[in-house]
Design a protein around this motif. Structure first.
Motif, mmCIF file in Angstrom:
data_model
loop_
_atom_site.group_PDB
_atom_site.id
_atom_site.type_symbol
_atom_site.label_atom_id
_atom_site.label_comp_id
_atom_site.label_asym_id
_atom_site.label_seq_id
_atom_site.Cartn_x
_atom_site.Cartn_y
_atom_site.Cartn_z
ATOM 1 N N LEU A 1 0.915 -1.308 0.244
ATOM 2 C CA LEU A 1 -0.298 -0.416 -0.159
ATOM 3 C C LEU A 1 0.906 1.330 -0.006
ATOM 4 C CD1 LEU A 1 -2.945 -1.730 2.406
ATOM 5 C CD2 LEU A 1 -2.805 -0.692 -0.057
ATOM 6 N N SER B 1 -3.140 1.725 -4.297
ATOM 7 C CA SER B 1 -3.259 2.767 -3.406
ATOM 8 C C SER B 1 -4.838 2.466 -3.265
ATOM 9 C CB SER B 1 -3.201 4.075 -3.564
ATOM 10 O OG SER B 1 -3.330 5.122 -3.004
ATOM 11 N N VAL C 1 -8.179 -3.279 -1.380
ATOM 12 C CA VAL C 1 -6.986 -4.504 -1.407
ATOM 13 C C VAL C 1 -7.418 -5.755 -1.222
ATOM 14 C CG1 VAL C 1 -5.757 -3.510 0.672
ATOM 15 C CG2 VAL C 1 -4.678 -4.511 -1.562
ATOM 16 N N THR D 1 -0.584 -0.106 9.094
ATOM 17 C CA THR D 1 -2.003 -1.026 9.026
ATOM 18 C C THR D 1 -2.734 -2.906 9.104
ATOM 19 O OG1 THR D 1 0.162 -0.917 6.430
ATOM 20 C CG2 THR D 1 -1.581 -2.699 5.823
#
Lengths: 213, 213
Positions: A109, A129, A135, A156
């Motif tokens: 990311l 992104s 994702v 994250t």
């Protein structure tokens, strides 16, 4: 198709250290935090590519081995890949070496646009992104029915935990007090309500705690 | 003549809760934090004076029983005695009942001057204002060669830990995330350097960690 997080944290809840200096780019705290994990036979074979079979084989190694089992794709923040170390070098291929231990597609990311890297041993690094759920959908699409790990860093991992996207959280709590760094548990009050818990103590003193949905 | 601290803390390190309201003077978090301890046979017999032998008898109970063994005197903050609950009532005898579970002389740290209370079962409460080392010397003088416990609350315990006066620290880590309260571990970076560590997991999921000099 579970989503898994595995982290090493200190007794006071720090999962990322902040004592890095130009002379010691990892800092000293990180080494103390992960020492029991780095000592395992699994880590030495899988990450350091040692072939002599050395390393601990107790409870810590059981979790280290489980870390690598059944993962079909990985998601990580830019810092875990190593983007922050050489932000201006387009040829920098991360700090995991030419044969990273993942062996699966890795989604990194970042807001920086970079071409996908194909590494040895089945690891690729794709930079994008995206929101956590998006994702994750991409990772699950290439995971061939296996689990997806959110590898870290702590910011994250916490983002995915807060979004309710994590099915299994394992922390190895190293019994040291760092007193500084980035806390894993901030802003996660009541997280346990969605999980059952398993606790286990290792010979090293590390406390292994697992939340499972 | 060891100096001992035993505390229940949450996974995110909170040893004192802050969700008390007039309607719930203990708050809800405290009950969740100490639930595995309160469920032990030792707690039910020793603190609640139950005589039916009910309660858990596993690892949590082993630590609960050890809590009461070999203590000759106790030190606690005003809050643990209960001074903050009825600060203006000179007849308030604390929230431990007429037969407190300590059974030894207890020194309560407070700036309020109050006469010593003699309770049933061998417990007395003496109120004094003193530095950690000084009250410890007084406690050791009456402990008849036994250990002294710094009972709490967390601010008092941390004060003794920071002063290097504690020989044995046991925490029972309840695997819940409170996200609020008073942290035990603040400002104790590197504490582990003075101790060896023992870890044990209980059937309840509580992680028991002991630092011993």
């Amino acid at each position: 198709m579970a989503v898994r997080v595995d982290l090493n944290i200190s007794l006071d809840g720090f999962a990322t250290t902040t004592d890095q200096t130009p002379e010691e780019p990892m800092g000293q705290d990180w080494g103390r935090l992960v020492a029991p994990y780095v000592a395992t036979r699994t880590f030495r074979a899988r990450v350091l590519h040692e072939t002599d079979g050395a390393g601990t084989t107790g409870v810590d190694d059981k979790y280290a081995a489980a870390y690598f089992e059944g993962i079909g794709a990985e998601i990580m923040g830019a810092g875990m890949f190593g983007l922050h170390n050489f932000p201006d070098d387009p040829d920098w291929r991360g700090w995991w070496g030419e044969e990273p231990p993942f062996g699966v597609p890795v989604f990194v990311l970042t807001h920086v646009s970079r071409p996908t890297l194909q590494m040895a041993g089945g690891t690729s690094f794709e930079f994008l992104s995206a929101e956590p759920a998006d994702v994750l959908a991409r990772a699950q699409a290439v995971a061939q029915g296996k689990d997806v790990r959110v590898g870290g860093g702590v910011t994250t991992a916490r983002q995915f935990l807060k979004a309710g996207l994590v099915d299994q959280l394992h922390v190895g709590i190293t019994p040291i007090l760092l007193g500084q760094g980035i806390r894993l548990w901030d802003d996660l009050r009541g997280l346990e309500a969605d999980y059952s818990v398993t606790s286990e103590a290792a010979e090293s003193g590390v406390l292994h705690l697992t939340y499972r949905r």
